[in-house]
Motif scaffolding. Structure first.
Motif, PDB file in Angstrom:
ATOM      1  N   ILE A  41       0.623  -1.276  -0.340  1.00  0.00           N
ATOM      2  CA  ILE A  41       0.464   0.637   0.271  1.00  0.00           C
ATOM      3  C   ILE A  41       0.800   1.480   0.010  1.00  0.00           C
ATOM      4  O   ILE A  41       0.529   2.210  -0.936  1.00  0.00           O
ATOM      5  N   VAL A  42       2.014   1.682   0.754  1.00  0.00           N
ATOM      6  CA  VAL A  42       2.667   2.529   1.125  1.00  0.00           C
ATOM      7  C   VAL A  42       3.632   2.332  -0.041  1.00  0.00           C
ATOM      8  O   VAL A  42       4.058   3.336  -0.279  1.00  0.00           O
ATOM      9  N   ARG A  43       4.422   1.720  -0.655  1.00  0.00           N
ATOM     10  CA  ARG A  43       5.515   1.751  -1.608  1.00  0.00           C
ATOM     11  C   ARG A  43       4.502   1.356  -3.217  1.00  0.00           C
ATOM     12  O   ARG A  43       5.574   1.581  -4.142  1.00  0.00           O
ATOM     13  N   ARG A  44       3.756   0.454  -3.451  1.00  0.00           N
ATOM     14  CA  ARG A  44       3.234   0.862  -4.784  1.00  0.00           C
ATOM     15  C   ARG A  44       2.151   1.607  -4.777  1.00  0.00           C
ATOM     16  O   ARG A  44       1.189   1.605  -6.030  1.00  0.00           O
ATOM     17  N   GLY A  45       1.523   1.474  -3.542  1.00  0.00           N
ATOM     18  CA  GLY A  45      -0.460   2.189  -3.536  1.00  0.00           C
ATOM     19  C   GLY A  45      -1.238   1.227  -4.435  1.00  0.00           C
ATOM     20  O   GLY A  45      -2.201   1.642  -5.161  1.00  0.00           O
ATOM     21  N   SER A  46      -1.300   0.096  -3.774  1.00  0.00           N
ATOM     22  CA  SER A  46      -1.916  -1.172  -3.681  1.00  0.00           C
ATOM     23  C   SER A  46      -1.698  -2.075  -3.048  1.00  0.00           C
ATOM     24  O   SER A  46      -0.946  -2.477  -2.340  1.00  0.00           O
ATOM     25  N   THR A  47      -3.140  -3.264  -3.044  1.00  0.00           N
ATOM     26  CA  THR A  47      -3.356  -4.483  -1.869  1.00  0.00           C
ATOM     27  C   THR A  47      -2.283  -5.527  -2.300  1.00  0.00           C
ATOM     28  O   THR A  47      -2.565  -6.643  -0.929  1.00  0.00           O
ATOM     29  N   THR A  79       0.763   0.692   8.271  1.00  0.00           N
ATOM     30  CA  THR A  79       0.968   1.666   6.947  1.00  0.00           C
ATOM     31  C   THR A  79       1.454   2.523   7.301  1.00  0.00           C
ATOM     32  O   THR A  79       2.471   3.298   6.846  1.00  0.00           O
ATOM     33  N   PRO A  80       1.159   2.589   8.483  1.00  0.00           N
ATOM     34  CA  PRO A  80       2.268   4.521   9.394  1.00  0.00           C
ATOM     35  C   PRO A  80       3.839   3.240   9.382  1.00  0.00           C
ATOM     36  O   PRO A  80       4.811   4.808   9.193  1.00  0.00           O
ATOM     37  N   ILE A  81       3.806   2.908   9.903  1.00  0.00           N
ATOM     38  CA  ILE A  81       5.593   2.121  10.733  1.00  0.00           C
ATOM     39  C   ILE A  81       6.570   1.781   9.195  1.00  0.00           C
ATOM     40  O   ILE A  81       7.285   2.183   9.002  1.00  0.00           O
ATOM     41  N   LEU A 104       7.089  -2.666  14.070  1.00  0.00           N
ATOM     42  CA  LEU A 104       6.556  -3.686  14.491  1.00  0.00           C
ATOM     43  C   LEU A 104       7.104  -4.458  15.396  1.00  0.00           C
ATOM     44  O   LEU A 104       6.203  -5.347  15.790  1.00  0.00           O
ATOM     45  N   SER A 105       8.131  -5.475  16.128  1.00  0.00           N
ATOM     46  CA  SER A 105       8.310  -5.955  17.023  1.00  0.00           C
ATOM     47  C   SER A 105       7.624  -5.224  18.532  1.00  0.00           C
ATOM     48  O   SER A 105       7.251  -6.041  18.885  1.00  0.00           O
ATOM     49  N   PHE A 106       7.185  -4.362  18.498  1.00  0.00           N
ATOM     50  CA  PHE A 106       6.736  -3.181  19.396  1.00  0.00           C
ATOM     51  C   PHE A 106       5.764  -2.188  19.688  1.00  0.00           C
ATOM     52  O   PHE A 106       4.743  -2.167  20.637  1.00  0.00           O
ATOM     53  N   PHE A 107       4.817  -3.414  18.802  1.00  0.00           N
ATOM     54  CA  PHE A 107       3.603  -3.369  17.971  1.00  0.00           C
ATOM     55  C   PHE A 107       3.037  -3.114  19.443  1.00  0.00           C
ATOM     56  O   PHE A 107       1.615  -2.412  19.814  1.00  0.00           O
ATOM     57  N   GLY A 108       2.285  -4.171  19.877  1.00  0.00           N
ATOM     58  CA  GLY A 108       1.929  -4.934  20.993  1.00  0.00           C
ATOM     59  C   GLY A 108       2.294  -5.025  21.690  1.00  0.00           C
ATOM     60  O   GLY A 108       1.342  -4.839  22.535  1.00  0.00           O
ATOM     61  N   THR A 109       3.519  -4.422  22.408  1.00  0.00           N
ATOM     62  CA  THR A 109       3.658  -3.930  22.942  1.00  0.00           C
ATOM     63  C   THR A 109       3.414  -2.273  23.855  1.00  0.00           C
ATOM     64  O   THR A 109       3.203  -2.212  25.106  1.00  0.00           O
ATOM     65  N   PHE A 110       3.100  -1.724  22.294  1.00  0.00           N
ATOM     66  CA  PHE A 110       2.687  -0.301  23.073  1.00  0.00           C
ATOM     67  C   PHE A 110       0.866  -0.591  22.681  1.00  0.00           C
ATOM     68  O   PHE A 110       0.090   0.022  23.791  1.00  0.00           O
TER      69      PHE A 110
END
Length: 203
Positions: A41-47, A79-81, A104-110
């Motif tokens: 999504i971020v780099r190619r504008g596609s899913t 996508t923000p990450i 990403l590894s701290f996503f669950g932590t936050f």
């Protein structure tokens, strides 16, 4: 010296506690599909995502391209990450892939730290004392499923954040009016986008 808000202190304490147990790059296989979708999504504008040995179980779209069968709800949270990692890779002498894995590894932590804060706000809103609330939070943080889930990246974490956030809103207002109904509808919709099975939680 300005006084640090109590909620910020609580969040920082929980973050420090969960960070001790945080993994480095431990992404469940189903989450990797969502991360790959976010990168696209971020780099190619596609899913659409490219098949690889790591991403073998994809579904074909009507355009012939491959897509994750986990939907886009969870991917949107990443996508923000991905965007931040790309910017950091251009501005700083770091590898953007490593930086992305670190975030990403701290996503669950936050998420876990925010869940602790939401529980505290709910308990105090319902009239429990600060001491009772803090003791309950200590048990939730260290002796519940929240601790192992703070170490991995699962859709259950943002699901819990959304549910607790809505419960807090209801606890404060004590009734469901039009704005509350709209808020609940948006929350339920995003819960469903995160994971189809969340329709049970929505009901």
């Amino acid at each position: 010296m300005p006084k640090i808000p109590y909620s910020l202190t609580l969040f920082a304490t929980a973050l420090a506690f969960f960070a001790v147990f945080a993994p480095m790059g431990n992404l469940p296989s189903d989450t990797e599909y969502s991360v790959a979708t976010a990168e696209s999504i971020v780099r190619r504008g596609s899913t659409a995502i490219d098949p690889s040995p790591r991403l073998r179980f994809l579904v074909k779209g009507i355009d012939g391209r491959s897509y994750s069968n986990y939907g886009i709800g969870f991917a949107l949270l990443f996508t923000p990450i991905v965007a931040l990692s790309d910017v950091a890779g251009h501005l700083l002498p770091i590898n953007k892939s490593y930086f992305e894995q670190f975030l990403l590894s701290f996503f669950g932590t936050f998420c876990a730290s925010y869940i602790v804060l939401l529980f505290f706000l709910i308990f105090t809103e319902l009239g429990f004392s600060k001491k009772t609330s803090l003791l309950s939070l200590a048990a939730i943080a260290s002796a519940s499923i929240l601790l192992p889930y703070s170490k991995i990246v699962h859709a259950e974490m943002p699901t819990t954040v959304l549910l607790l956030w809505f419960i807090l809103w209801v606890a404060k207002n004590r009734r469901l009016d039009l704005s509350g109904g709209l808020l609940y509808g948006l929350t339920a919709s995003f819960l469903f986008l995160l994971k189809p099975g969340n329709v049970c939680y929505s009901l």
